[in-house]
Design an enzyme around this catalytic site. Structure first.
Site, PDB file in Angstrom:
ATOM      1  N   ASP A 535      -4.558 -31.100   3.869  1.00 54.57           N
ATOM      2  CA  ASP A 535      -5.007 -30.999   5.250  1.00 54.57           C
ATOM      3  C   ASP A 535      -4.443 -29.705   5.821  1.00 54.57           C
ATOM      4  O   ASP A 535      -3.423 -29.191   5.330  1.00 54.57           O
ATOM      5  CB  ASP A 535      -4.522 -32.193   6.087  1.00 54.57           C
ATOM      6  CG  ASP A 535      -5.042 -32.137   7.517  1.00 54.57           C
ATOM      7  OD1 ASP A 535      -6.266 -32.245   7.700  1.00 54.57           O
ATOM      8  OD2 ASP A 535      -4.225 -31.963   8.431  1.00 54.57           O
ATOM      9  N   GLU A 537      -3.566 -27.476   9.573  1.00 56.05           N
ATOM     10  CA  GLU A 537      -3.507 -27.367  11.025  1.00 56.05           C
ATOM     11  C   GLU A 537      -3.870 -25.929  11.379  1.00 56.05           C
ATOM     12  O   GLU A 537      -3.447 -24.990  10.693  1.00 56.05           O
ATOM     13  CB  GLU A 537      -2.108 -27.715  11.552  1.00 56.05           C
ATOM     14  CG  GLU A 537      -1.692 -29.159  11.309  1.00 56.05           C
ATOM     15  CD  GLU A 537      -2.577 -30.165  12.026  1.00 56.05           C
ATOM     16  OE1 GLU A 537      -3.137 -29.804  13.079  1.00 56.05           O
ATOM     17  OE2 GLU A 537      -2.717 -31.301  11.527  1.00 56.05           O
ATOM     18  N   GLU A 581      -3.193 -25.726  24.377  1.00 55.23           N
ATOM     19  CA  GLU A 581      -3.848 -27.010  24.119  1.00 55.23           C
ATOM     20  C   GLU A 581      -3.682 -27.452  22.673  1.00 55.23           C
ATOM     21  O   GLU A 581      -3.629 -28.649  22.379  1.00 55.23           O
ATOM     22  CB  GLU A 581      -5.335 -26.938  24.485  1.00 55.23           C
ATOM     23  CG  GLU A 581      -6.133 -25.881  23.747  1.00 55.23           C
ATOM     24  CD  GLU A 581      -6.146 -24.530  24.445  1.00 55.23           C
ATOM     25  OE1 GLU A 581      -7.061 -23.727  24.176  1.00 55.23           O
ATOM     26  OE2 GLU A 581      -5.232 -24.291  25.287  1.00 55.23           O
ATOM     27  N   HIS A 676      -1.528 -35.500  12.984  1.00 52.03           N
ATOM     28  CA  HIS A 676      -1.700 -34.093  13.354  1.00 52.03           C
ATOM     29  C   HIS A 676      -0.564 -33.228  12.820  1.00 52.03           C
ATOM     30  O   HIS A 676      -0.290 -32.161  13.366  1.00 52.03           O
ATOM     31  CB  HIS A 676      -1.844 -33.927  14.869  1.00 52.03           C
ATOM     32  CG  HIS A 676      -3.091 -34.573  15.409  1.00 52.03           C
ATOM     33  ND1 HIS A 676      -4.357 -34.181  15.004  1.00 52.03           N
ATOM     34  CD2 HIS A 676      -3.265 -35.589  16.296  1.00 52.03           C
ATOM     35  CE1 HIS A 676      -5.255 -34.930  15.639  1.00 52.03           C
ATOM     36  NE2 HIS A 676      -4.618 -35.787  16.411  1.00 52.03           N
ATOM     37  N   ASP A 681      -1.001 -36.086   7.672  1.00 54.06           N
ATOM     38  CA  ASP A 681      -2.428 -36.411   7.568  1.00 54.06           C
ATOM     39  C   ASP A 681      -2.889 -36.413   6.119  1.00 54.06           C
ATOM     40  O   ASP A 681      -3.764 -37.208   5.731  1.00 54.06           O
ATOM     41  CB  ASP A 681      -3.252 -35.401   8.373  1.00 54.06           C
ATOM     42  CG  ASP A 681      -3.152 -35.652   9.869  1.00 54.06           C
ATOM     43  OD1 ASP A 681      -2.573 -36.683  10.251  1.00 54.06           O
ATOM     44  OD2 ASP A 681      -3.636 -34.810  10.642  1.00 54.06           O
TER      45      ASP A 681
END
Length: 721
Positions: A535, A537, A581, A676, A681
């Site tokens: 995974d 990010e 964000e 996350h 993940d």
């Protein structure tokens, strides 16, 4: 038949039922009517045709609503229930069907849950009986695993094809220390279950050792062991011993070799030390030979010519004196260098502090006839020390006190102080000067007829500790204080490397003895393949608009097992500021990624980590797009097959409302730890994928090719990034 196709057929049938009888009746009447009748019929029907059409359309619309309701409540409801039943049967036995829909479907859901409850009771009884039957086997297996895990020597067990099926903590740490280049990033050296040992050691040398072992086995040798020296990638020298693993069903000379055990030792430092000692001894020998020759000549002249002139005699005596001084200096330098060599070779072991004090007291009383006593000893204190040198140092100081001050008694005190321990040697009345203590600290140690090339300071430095002298004025006592690092008696090598102390890493899988080296074949069974579940990010959701990877996490699945300790976890510097964000979601800040390797350095390491495996990800198209956009800059291309748990969920649970990772995990009974976070993940996706495999098998999807083809037909396969 597909549910959507059945719905379409139902709509067509409804249309025919609504319009068919009217159209057929009208056609028959029209065919039998005369011309004037047809004209009259048209005059009669034409004014009311729009109303009839509206009534027909209204009836068709009402029929559509009824069919849609029945289809949703009964057909789709039952299909959804069937998917839930498969979940209970093959993936998540704790899952229960929610009673919803028409009364008949609700009753079926309640009955299904009751059957599932009864099934769970039976399964618990069977599981208890199986556990009792295999407890002894598991005990032996766990005992062997614990033994291999705690061995101080690096051990790797491979099958015939060189695939690793067992390795202990020492091997993992040793090969990680030898890692260079891309293997030094995040994942460390390429050692792992199912990986090839030939990525670490030279294949030709192992093949030669195997040939030697086979020849010895053929000749009926009692022991068939081969030893060889090889060089690692960084130039370090390794001594490798190979021992065969033989089948047990044949005669000793005819047993088939099913694998082999490798014990690996890094001998680089020992060889360097031996080379250094040889050089020191050679230098000492050459220098001493020249000095002795000069002395021999001078002494010979003095003996041959007893009436030699005083000036010449003095010259010869000067030669002898100078050469003796040179020999003494050369010997001192050699002893000093040899002492450094001794310091580097010392093994530090965990020893109970009380045992160390008792050993020192015994020797002091026997050799110095000095009374000893304990003042305050904490038996829970363990030290990391080289026992002989430390006891020798204590006895050396005791001998100095006896020789210079004739102390009547020496007392000992041992107390913990955080991560250190204080070992005190206490005596009464007699004080010493700091100059005297400094002299004792730096001179080579002697005790009776024994001597050491080391000083007290050398010993203390080697232990990473300290020593000082203090005076207690109130009690008129003095003491030497040894400050030494403490160690726990049950500390493990794996804990020192950062592993969880409560969980033994699963570094073994004996089922891999039956694994055969094959490339990634699309027609291989899903259960036989090795996977890298990963995974990423990122700074945002638009790879084509300049968003970058900031973390890659991955774990491996081998032989149907999730290997959590064989993971890849690396932050990446994106060379740009992160969006606020995004930080709120993944928790990665600008400070965390600054100074981390850039993506062009991380991708080659990740490519090595996932080599010879099938890639698995959730919404893999998103992650793969980021990797593909970096192919030109990094020179790395990922060409292995990719499976997507999002697409597979669409195949397995086409009637479920959501295919997000959280909802899939909830359906399958998987708990996500570290949402996350790339590694968290990846671990959750790996568990989801493992629970999907039996569900895919129930649908007849058992090979990699079948899984890829089914994924391509999924609705979500049309999503592009």
């Amino acid at each position: 038949m597909n549910a959507r196709l059945r719905l379409a057929i139902s709509v067509i049938i409804l249309f025919l039922l609504v319009t068919g009888p009217f159209l057929i009746t009208a056609a028959l009447i029209w065919a039998d009517a005369q011309a004037d009748e047809r004209a009259a019929l048209i005059r009669l029907i034409a004014p009311h045709l729009s109303l009839g059409t509206m009534m027909t359309a209204f009836g068709f619309f009402v029929g559509l609503l009824v069919i849609r309701y029945l289809f949703r409540e009964y057909v789709q409801g039952l299909l959804k229930m069937a998917e839930n039943l498969r979940l209970m049967l093959a993936a998540n036995r704790n899952f229960r069907v929610t009673p919803e829909g028409p009364p008949e479907v609700r009753l079926l859901a309640v009955a299904t849950n009751e059957l599932a409850q009864q099934r769970d009771g039976l399964m618990d009884d069977v599981a208890a009986q199986i556990a009792a039957a295999k407890s002894s086997v598991e005990e032996e297996k766990n005992r062997l695993a614990a033994l291999m895990s705690e061995l101080a020597q690096a051990v790797v067990v491979c099958n015939r094809e060189g695939r690793i099926l067992l390795y202990n903590s020492r091997a993992r740490l040793q090969f990680r220390a030898l890692a260079l280049g891309t293997t030094a990033v995040a994942g460390g050296a390429l050692i792992g279950l199912g990986r090839s040992i030939f990525s670490i050691l030279e294949r030709s040398q192992i093949d030669h050792a195997l040939d030697v072992v086979r020849q010895r086995l053929h000749k009926g040798a009692a022991t068939a062991i081969a030893t060889f020296i090889t060089a690692a990638r960084g130039g370090q020298l390794l001594r490798v011993q190979l021992v065969p693993v033989l089948a047990t069903d044949d005669a000793p000379q005819q047993r088939e070799m099913t694998g082999y055990v490798l014990t690996v030792e890094n001998i680089t430092r020992s060889l360097e030390q031996e080379s250094r000692r040889d050089q020191v001894l050679q230098s000492l020998t050459d220098g001493t030979r020249g000095s002795l020759a000069n002395i021999r000549v001078a002494v010979g002249n003095l003996l041959d010519y007893p009436d030699i002139e005083p000036e010449i005699r003095d010259r010869f005596m000067g030669i002898i004196s100078d050469e003796v001084v040179r020999m003494s200096q050369r010997l001192d330098r050699t002893m000093s260098e040899f002492a450094d060599s001794l310091k580097t070779r010392w093994p530090l072991e965990e020893v109970q502090g009380l045992d160390l004090v008792v050993a020192a007291q015994r020797r002091i009383e026997q050799e110095l006839q000095l009374a000893t006593a304990n003042e305050e000893i904490d038996e829970a204190v363990w030290l990391r020390a080289e026992s002989f040198s430390l006891v020798f140092s204590i006895c050396f100081l005791a001998a100095r006190l006896v020789h210079h001050h004739r102390i009547p008694e020496l007392r000992f005190r041992l107390l913990p102080f955080g991560r250190l321990a204080y070992l005190d040697m206490i005596w009464a009345d007699h004080a010493i000067s700091l100059e005297t203590f400094t002299t004792w600290e730096n001179e080579t140690m002697h005790l009776g007829t024994e001597s050491s090339p080391l000083s007290l300071r050398d010993v203390i430095d080697r232990h990473g500790g300290e020593i000082w002298y203090e005076r207690e004025k109130a009690s008129a006592r003095s003491f030497f204080r040894f400050v030494l690092p403490v160690a726990l008696p049950d500390s493990l090598q794996a804990q020192a490397a950062g592993d969880e102390p409560s969980v033994r890493p699963e570094y073994y899988d004996f089922d891999l003895f039956h694994f055969r080296d094959q490339s990634i074949d699309l027609d291989r069974r899903l259960s036989d393949l090795a996977y890298t579940v990963f995974d990423t990010e990122t700074t945002g959701l638009e790879p084509a608009a300049g968003d970058e990877i900031i973390q890659i996490g991955a774990v491996r699945i081998v032989n149907g097992r999730l290997l959590r300790h064989e993971n890849f976890d690396q932050l990446v510097d994106p060379q740009r500021f992160l969006r606020p964000e995004g930080i709120r979601i993944h928790g990665i800040t600008d400070d965390m990624v600054r100074g981390q390797p850039q993506i062009d350095a991380v991708l080659p390491a990740f490519h090595d980590f996932c080599n010879e495996t099938v890639l698995v990800a959730h919404n893999a198209a998103f992650d793969m797009r980021f990797l593909q956009l970096k192919e030109d800059s990094s020179g790395v291309m990922f060409r292995q097959p990719v499976l997507d748990t999002l697409l597979l969920s669409g195949v397995l649970h086409a009637n479920q409302d959501s295919h997000q990772l959280d909802h899939i995990a909830e359906r399958l009974g998987v708990v996500i730890a570290g949402r996350h976070n790339a590694l968290g993940d990846a671990c959750a996706t790996a568990e989801v994928f493992l629970r999907m495999l039996p569900l895919l098998a129930q649908m007849g999807i058992v090979t990699l090719r079948q899984a890829l083809e089914a994924s391509e037909k999924s609705y979500f396969a049309r999503v592009k990034y």
